[in-house]
Design an enzyme around this catalytic site. Structure first.
Site, mmCIF file in Angstrom:
data_model
loop_
_atom_site.group_PDB
_atom_site.id
_atom_site.type_symbol
_atom_site.label_atom_id
_atom_site.label_comp_id
_atom_site.label_asym_id
_atom_site.label_seq_id
_atom_site.Cartn_x
_atom_site.Cartn_y
_atom_site.Cartn_z
ATOM 1 N N GLY A 7 30.558 10.516 -90.141
ATOM 2 C CA GLY A 7 30.273 9.327 -90.929
ATOM 3 C C GLY A 7 29.920 9.756 -92.340
ATOM 4 O O GLY A 7 28.762 9.719 -92.752
ATOM 5 N N ALA A 10 28.337 7.229 -98.017
ATOM 6 C CA ALA A 10 27.426 7.504 -99.121
ATOM 7 C C ALA A 10 26.381 8.567 -98.759
ATOM 8 O O ALA A 10 26.269 9.600 -99.436
ATOM 9 C CB ALA A 10 26.754 6.210 -99.554
ATOM 10 N N GLY A 12 26.151 10.367 -95.759
ATOM 11 C CA GLY A 12 26.772 11.529 -95.124
ATOM 12 C C GLY A 12 27.488 12.415 -96.125
ATOM 13 O O GLY A 12 27.418 13.645 -96.056
ATOM 14 N N LYS A 204 9.376 3.775 -92.170
ATOM 15 C CA LYS A 204 10.557 3.250 -92.846
ATOM 16 C C LYS A 204 10.993 1.919 -92.225
ATOM 17 O O LYS A 204 11.319 0.961 -92.935
ATOM 18 C CB LYS A 204 11.706 4.256 -92.793
ATOM 19 N N ASN A 208 12.021 -2.108 -93.491
ATOM 20 C CA ASN A 208 13.376 -2.580 -93.202
ATOM 21 C C ASN A 208 13.395 -3.824 -92.326
ATOM 22 O O ASN A 208 14.233 -4.715 -92.496
ATOM 23 C CB ASN A 208 14.184 -1.475 -92.515
ATOM 24 N N GLU A 285 23.242 -4.585 -89.929
ATOM 25 C CA GLU A 285 22.406 -3.825 -88.996
ATOM 26 C C GLU A 285 21.219 -4.674 -88.530
ATOM 27 O O GLU A 285 20.065 -4.350 -88.816
ATOM 28 C CB GLU A 285 21.899 -2.541 -89.656
#
Length: 341
Positions: A7, A10, A12, A204, A208, A285
């Site tokens: 993957g 950006a 990766g 984190k 999110n 997500e």
């Protein structure tokens, strides 16, 4: 040391460039125009310091790359299960899987201890497929902090940050995690090895789980969400519900709610990844960032009324936009665990 980034968008791609510069034998798995550009011209990284172009192996056929020492999964979290057949040819007997994904990882309850040891988290690993096919013993946790973007095929722009926190599920400073940290550090990245990686995952996730869905529903940037008293109150309520869940799972939050909200506001007029995905008509997500918190709340018996309302709204928003497909609701908290490998 052979490292494959599965993957290589950006984040990766950014990791791949830095690992290559640090001397690792790195390969990038990608597809489409981005892959074609990297194969033809190399991978270009644009930073405040200038531009770098490197030429690692780039492919859309993992089977040709063979078993690796490390596979860094840098996909959107909801894409991982579907990629299992493509990832498996990269796995040798001792290959480590580094989960550089948002939200709760598939291995979360491996070597966790307590009542939920060996438990599969259905919202992020439906049917326990990752647990069964990868095995939790391969996993190394990774919390991603940099912001990067693919501005054109084969070209990655670094926006901010260089830290990738690492941790073994059991908190040990294993040989494999120390070698990975050293490889990332050699490429100019910060890769601290933490003895409580789950605390970092939750820190984190804490932001999110509220800022992403609120932004997708309102189209507001972080500075607006955190400065408006009403949306700030919604975010705070969601975070307090999540904190109670984390507390019951043994998580330590090293900052308080107000400081976490203020930190997000200090980022400025930033669009969250979920809002960007919605605007670009890409899959959102939702399950790894929010449904999973609802599921874990049910596990530990913590009500999540604010999370429930926001989740219902953002799921419908995503469905109507064609950016989310509703899955079967997680089983109640009494489901059998999948045995540890």
């Amino acid at each position: 040391m052979k490292i494959c980034i599965f993957g290589s968008g950006a984040i990766g791609g950014y990791m791949g460039v830095r690992l290559h510069q640090g001397g690792a034998d790195v390969s990038l798995v990608a597809r489409g125009p981005h892959l074609a550009a990297m194969q033809q011209n190399g991978v270009k990284l644009i930073t405040d310091e200038g531009e770098d172009v490197v030429h690692p192996t780039c492919s859309d056929d993992p089977a040709k790359l063979g078993p690796q020492d490390y596979v860094i999964i840098a996909l959107k979290a909801h894409s991982v299960t579907g990629a299992i057949p493509s990832i498996k040819p990269l796995l040798g007997p001792d290959t480590a899987i580094v989960t550089a994904v948002n939200g709760i990882p598939y291995w979360y309850f491996h070597k966790h201890g307590g009542d939920f040891e060996g438990r599969v988290v259905e919202s992020v690993d439906p049917g326990g497929k990752q647990w069964q096919e990868f095995g939790p013993e391969r996993a190394i946790g990774c919390v991603v902090y940099p912001a990067t973007e693919v501005i054109e095929p084969g070209v990655i722009k670094h926006v901010y940050g260089d830290k990738f926190s690492l941790g073994e599920p059991d908190g040990s400073s294993s040989d494999r995690i120390m070698k990975l940290s050293a490889a990332l550090t050699a490429g100019g990245l910060r890769a601290p090895v933490l003895d409580k990686i789950r605390d970092e995952i939750w820190l984190k996730l804490w932001g999110n789980l509220c800022f992403n869905p609120i932004s997708a529903l309102t189209h507001a940037t972080l500075d607006v969400i955190t400065s408006d008293p009403e949306t700030r109150a919604v975010a705070r309520a969601m975070m307090l519900e999540a904190k109670e869940i984390g507390d019951r799972l043994g998580v330590h939050f090293r900052v308080d709610v107000e400081r976490r909200i203020n930190g997000a506001g200090a980022v400025g007029a930033h669009k969250t990844s979920m809002l960007q995905d919605l605007e670009r008509e890409r899959p959102m997500e939702i399950d790894p960032l929010l449904t999973v918190v609802q599921e874990m709340g049910r596990m530990v018996g913590v009500p999540t009324p604010t999370i429930d309302v926001v989740l219902a709204l953002v799921k419908q928003r995503g469905e109507i936009a064609g950016c989310y497909t509703r899955t079967k609701a997680p089983e109640p908290a009494g489901q059998p665990a999948v045995a540890a490998q």
